[in-house]
Scaffold this active site. Structure first.
Site, mmCIF file in Angstrom:
data_model
loop_
_atom_site.group_PDB
_atom_site.id
_atom_site.type_symbol
_atom_site.label_atom_id
_atom_site.label_comp_id
_atom_site.label_asym_id
_atom_site.label_seq_id
_atom_site.Cartn_x
_atom_site.Cartn_y
_atom_site.Cartn_z
ATOM 1 N N LYS A 167 0.820 -1.231 0.000
ATOM 2 C CA LYS A 167 0.000 0.000 0.000
ATOM 3 C C LYS A 167 0.844 1.268 0.000
ATOM 4 O O LYS A 167 0.768 2.098 0.910
ATOM 5 C CB LYS A 167 -0.949 0.016 1.204
ATOM 6 N N PHE A 168 1.643 1.410 -1.070
ATOM 7 C CA PHE A 168 2.499 2.589 -1.163
ATOM 8 C C PHE A 168 1.657 3.870 -1.205
ATOM 9 O O PHE A 168 0.636 3.939 -1.896
ATOM 10 C CB PHE A 168 3.381 2.513 -2.413
ATOM 11 N N HIS A 169 2.120 4.871 -0.477
ATOM 12 C CA HIS A 169 1.419 6.158 -0.431
ATOM 13 C C HIS A 169 2.447 7.203 -0.046
ATOM 14 O O HIS A 169 2.726 7.426 1.128
ATOM 15 C CB HIS A 169 0.284 6.091 0.609
ATOM 16 N N THR A 171 9.248 8.722 -4.699
ATOM 17 C CA THR A 171 9.517 7.732 -3.643
ATOM 18 C C THR A 171 8.770 6.430 -3.916
ATOM 19 O O THR A 171 9.306 5.328 -3.721
ATOM 20 C CB THR A 171 9.122 8.320 -2.270
ATOM 21 N N ARG A 191 -16.120 -12.394 4.911
ATOM 22 C CA ARG A 191 -16.447 -13.042 6.180
ATOM 23 C C ARG A 191 -17.474 -14.141 5.959
ATOM 24 O O ARG A 191 -18.573 -13.868 5.442
ATOM 25 C CB ARG A 191 -17.009 -12.015 7.187
ATOM 26 N N GLN A 244 -13.051 -5.294 10.437
ATOM 27 C CA GLN A 244 -13.666 -5.143 9.119
ATOM 28 C C GLN A 244 -15.111 -4.664 9.266
ATOM 29 O O GLN A 244 -15.865 -5.182 10.080
ATOM 30 C CB GLN A 244 -13.643 -6.480 8.364
ATOM 31 N N GLY A 260 -8.051 -13.300 5.265
ATOM 32 C CA GLY A 260 -7.015 -13.447 6.291
ATOM 33 C C GLY A 260 -7.499 -14.301 7.433
ATOM 34 O O GLY A 260 -7.516 -15.536 7.363
HETATM 35 O O1 C5P Z 1 -8.067 -10.930 8.345
HETATM 36 P P1 C5P Z 1 -8.784 -10.239 7.240
HETATM 37 O O2 C5P Z 1 -9.563 -11.188 6.339
HETATM 38 O O3 C5P Z 1 -9.600 -9.068 7.718
HETATM 39 O O4 C5P Z 1 -7.589 -9.660 6.338
HETATM 40 C C1 C5P Z 1 -7.820 -8.752 5.294
HETATM 41 C C2 C5P Z 1 -6.520 -8.398 4.638
HETATM 42 O O5 C5P Z 1 -6.787 -7.530 3.554
HETATM 43 C C3 C5P Z 1 -5.515 -7.684 5.547
HETATM 44 O O6 C5P Z 1 -4.232 -8.170 5.188
HETATM 45 C C4 C5P Z 1 -5.645 -6.219 5.159
HETATM 46 O O7 C5P Z 1 -4.422 -5.539 5.242
HETATM 47 C C5 C5P Z 1 -6.089 -6.301 3.707
HETATM 48 N N1 C5P Z 1 -6.890 -5.191 3.179
HETATM 49 C C6 C5P Z 1 -8.103 -4.812 3.738
HETATM 50 N N2 C5P Z 1 -8.805 -3.753 3.206
HETATM 51 C C7 C5P Z 1 -8.345 -3.118 2.126
HETATM 52 C C8 C5P Z 1 -7.141 -3.497 1.551
HETATM 53 C C9 C5P Z 1 -6.434 -4.568 2.093
HETATM 54 O O8 C5P Z 1 -8.542 -5.435 4.710
HETATM 55 N N3 C5P Z 1 -9.053 -2.152 1.572
#
Ligand code: C5P
Length: 236
Positions: free
Chosen positions: A64-66, A71, A182, A193, A213
């Site tokens: 997630k470069f920002h 850079t 989920r 989330q 995740g």
């Molecule tokens: O554990 P979980 O399923 O919530 O993991 C979601 C993954 O997706 C995490 O690694 C999080 O950094 C990533 N992510 C997110 N929302 C975004 C972009 C990436 O949850 N908009």
């Protein structure tokens, strides 16, 4: 349309990451490594993890470069040798920054795709107002999607709740990845989330890849969790 699941290996512990990846990598499309893993083990940890696996999974490097365009281009250059299939930048970094990342990938003759993260799935409208964004989430997502795709991004990351509006407005040609997955019976009271759907709902709405995740990594049996998610979306 190419579809699959990336398992988010969010841990600081290299051995735990290797163990988890060995258990689940044959059931899923790829692994997503983000800040938690990368800031702990850097590029050499990525190489060690991937090379510990019998088959190389797709690699999604979610850093997630920002930052300013120069850079971000430098950061893209620094990780190009890892040959990630996907790399992320924040849409909110603006068009010049996204373009710099895309051009850097081209100049490295790399096949990595640059994905622009629209609004994090952990943010709801109240959170957006608190950072000064007063439009509703869908309007803001569409604004960022348009900006990102015009700047050359290969795809977008958004919550499953916005898949439909993004596909309706911008078509099917770009890669769409959605975290915020989920399972119905998952106890999500204690996690962060906020804009979620099930794996099947997200795939049916037009996502290419899902990022999952904790529903996999914290399951009593991660292999079974990965397998049943693949069955749910009929890719097993
Ligand atoms: O554990 P979980 O399923 O919530 O993991 C979601 C993954 O997706 C995490 O690694 C999080 O950094 C990533 N992510 C997110 N929302 C975004 C972009 C990436 O949850 N908009």
């Amino acid at each position: 349309m190419e579809q699959g699941i990336f398992a988010a290996i969010d841990t600081n512990d290299l051995e735990k990451a290797k163990n988890l990846a060995q258990k689940i990598s044959k059931y899923i499309f790829g692994l997503k490594l983000g800040m938690e893993f990368f800031y702990s083990h850097s590029s050499s940890g990525v190489v060690e993890l991937i090379s510990s696996l019998p088959q190389q999974p797709a690699l999604f490097l979610d850093l997630k470069f920002h930052d300013i365009p120069n850079t971000v281009a430098g950061a893209v250059r620094a990780v190009s040798y890892l040959q990630p299939d996907f790399l992320t930048v924040h849409s909110l970094g603006g068009a010049d920054m996204i373009r710099a990342a895309v051009e850097e990938v081209k100049s490295q003759s790399s096949n990595s795709k640059i994905l622009a993260v629209t609004i994090l799935t952990s943010m709801n409208e109240k959170n957006l107002i608190s950072v000064g964004i007063k439009d509703d989430i869908k309007t803001e997502i569409c604004r960022l999607a348009e900006l990102s795709l015009k700047a050359g991004a290969d795809g977008l990351v958004c919550s499953p709740l916005e898949i439909q509006i993004v596909r309706e407005n911008f078509g099917k040609k770009f890669t769409l990845i959605t975290p915020g997955i989920r399972p119905k019976n998952f106890n999500s009271n204690s996690d962060d989330q906020k804009r979620t759907l099930t794996a099947k709902q997200a795939i049916d709405l037009g996502a290419n890849y899902l990022v999952v995740g904790r529903p996999i990594t914290q399951a009593p049996c991660p292999q079974n969790a990965a397998k049943s998610l693949m069955q749910e979306i009929a890719l097993a």
